[in-house]
Design a protein around this motif. Sequence first.
Motif, PDB file in Angstrom:
ATOM      1  N   PRO B  11       0.832  -1.206   0.000  1.00 36.93           N
ATOM      2  CA  PRO B  11       0.000   0.000   0.000  1.00 36.93           C
ATOM      3  C   PRO B  11       0.868   1.258   0.000  1.00 36.93           C
ATOM      4  O   PRO B  11       1.874   1.298   0.699  1.00 36.93           O
ATOM      5  CB  PRO B  11      -0.774  -0.108   1.323  1.00 36.93           C
ATOM      6  N   PHE B  12       0.490   2.258  -0.784  1.00 37.34           N
ATOM      7  CA  PHE B  12       1.316   3.466  -0.881  1.00 37.34           C
ATOM      8  C   PHE B  12       1.472   4.137   0.480  1.00 37.34           C
ATOM      9  O   PHE B  12       2.484   4.773   0.756  1.00 37.34           O
ATOM     10  CB  PHE B  12       0.728   4.447  -1.899  1.00 37.34           C
ATOM     11  N   GLN B  13       0.466   3.980   1.335  1.00 33.11           N
ATOM     12  CA  GLN B  13       0.550   4.528   2.692  1.00 33.11           C
ATOM     13  C   GLN B  13       1.839   4.070   3.391  1.00 33.11           C
ATOM     14  O   GLN B  13       2.523   4.859   4.042  1.00 33.11           O
ATOM     15  CB  GLN B  13      -0.681   4.077   3.493  1.00 33.11           C
ATOM     16  N   PHE B  14       2.182   2.796   3.249  1.00 32.76           N
ATOM     17  CA  PHE B  14       3.396   2.271   3.892  1.00 32.76           C
ATOM     18  C   PHE B  14       4.643   2.856   3.243  1.00 32.76           C
ATOM     19  O   PHE B  14       5.625   3.160   3.914  1.00 32.76           O
ATOM     20  CB  PHE B  14       3.461   0.737   3.779  1.00 32.76           C
ATOM     21  N   PHE B  16       4.922   5.711   1.818  1.00 33.69           N
ATOM     22  CA  PHE B  16       5.034   7.095   2.292  1.00 33.69           C
ATOM     23  C   PHE B  16       5.613   7.127   3.710  1.00 33.69           C
ATOM     24  O   PHE B  16       6.562   7.845   3.993  1.00 33.69           O
ATOM     25  CB  PHE B  16       3.647   7.758   2.255  1.00 33.69           C
ATOM     26  N   GLU B  17       5.028   6.313   4.601  1.00 25.08           N
ATOM     27  CA  GLU B  17       5.483   6.308   6.002  1.00 25.08           C
ATOM     28  C   GLU B  17       6.969   5.961   6.097  1.00 25.08           C
ATOM     29  O   GLU B  17       7.697   6.497   6.916  1.00 25.08           O
ATOM     30  CB  GLU B  17       4.662   5.304   6.830  1.00 25.08           C
ATOM     31  N   ALA B  20       9.252   8.888   3.274  1.00 25.92           N
ATOM     32  CA  ALA B  20       9.008  10.328   3.107  1.00 25.92           C
ATOM     33  C   ALA B  20      10.165  11.157   3.685  1.00 25.92           C
ATOM     34  O   ALA B  20      10.608  12.131   3.075  1.00 25.92           O
ATOM     35  CB  ALA B  20       7.690  10.725   3.761  1.00 25.92           C
ATOM     36  N   ASN B  21      10.666  10.766   4.843  1.00 26.40           N
ATOM     37  CA  ASN B  21      11.745  11.546   5.466  1.00 26.40           C
ATOM     38  C   ASN B  21      13.008  11.564   4.609  1.00 26.40           C
ATOM     39  O   ASN B  21      13.663  12.603   4.480  1.00 26.40           O
ATOM     40  CB  ASN B  21      12.077  10.995   6.855  1.00 26.40           C
ATOM     41  N   MET B  44       5.919  13.180  -4.457  1.00 20.41           N
ATOM     42  CA  MET B  44       5.020  12.165  -3.923  1.00 20.41           C
ATOM     43  C   MET B  44       3.768  12.001  -4.792  1.00 20.41           C
ATOM     44  O   MET B  44       3.272  10.885  -4.975  1.00 20.41           O
ATOM     45  CB  MET B  44       4.635  12.504  -2.477  1.00 20.41           C
TER      46      MET B  44
END
Lengths: 185, 160
Positions: B11-14, B16-17, B20-21, B44
């Motif tokens: 999932p893109f959510q993971f 990103f988490e 992202a940094n 992103m």
Amino acid sequence: MTVDLAMTNRFLERAEAKGLVDVAVSTMDSPVGTLLLMATPRGLVRIAFDYENRDEVLGEVATRLSPRILDAPRRLDAVRRQLDRYFAGTLRDFNVPIDWSLTGDFARKVLRRTARIPYGSVESYADVAVGVGTPRGYRAVGNALGSNPIPVVVPCHRVVRTGGAIGGYGGGLPRKRWLLALEKG
Amino acid sequence: MSTVKATALPPFQFVFEKHANAVLTFLNGAVGVSEAEDCFQETMLSALRAYPRLGDGSNLRGWLLTIARRKAIDAHRARARRPSPVADPDPGAVVDTHAEPDDGLWDQVRGLPSKQRKAVVLRFAGDKSYPEIAAVMSTTQDSARQSVHEGLKKLRRELR
């Protein structure tokens, strides 16, 4: 260097505004534990109780529907409001669009039929089997109900054994008992 | 939903988490703090748009950094096209007490030849290993190492 909450929220809002979120995710507290809610642009596609692992549920939906899954709470506002009222005993019938893409043809037939069982009443597995035109398929009906991807809103808890025994529940029997007691008022 | 098909991408959510940094850190070094967030958002969004068509999910960090690098280059080009409205201010006239202690150094880094700049930024702002730098820059590990080495040598000469 860290990405802060404001920056994350700006990204999520822009992603949603540009139509790039295939599956929106949110959570809510409820009397039956934290609920994980997921919706596609077509409608509510998945509700998971907290005994299921969030990462696994998201991973499975990524594989089966689309990996463009992001936290996007607003898309689930209406569902969350209705669930809150349901748990407070002030809402009897849900009125939210459903996306059935996580269910096969037979399960969908069974679950649609189940969704017509009125608030506060129950039917037996055999009743539902007759209702979907497979009178001897009550075992398959049990399996279909057990795989319900949208519990509570699609009320598979309203199906019990002939004779009144409570039967099974994917979310565990205490939750089923709690929901049936809520609806009895 | 446009395409409904099986894929093994997380999932893109993971994604990103998890990354992202690193993307923001890289962009801070590459374009400066003031433009980093715009580049970050564009990186992103581009990544999310392309994500379902990404065949190979084995190096998602490298893939994101490649997109970030393209956005950084776009930002540099856009900045070069912008006319400066007045003469450059006298650097002695304004004392910016909020400046990061590293600012002078990063200005020097920005002045490095492109290959050296990217390699140095990836190594020290992005905290990348040489294999990762080589992957992002589509080059060999030896060449990545060489670029970092040359870049540092130049910086040392200029800061002396």
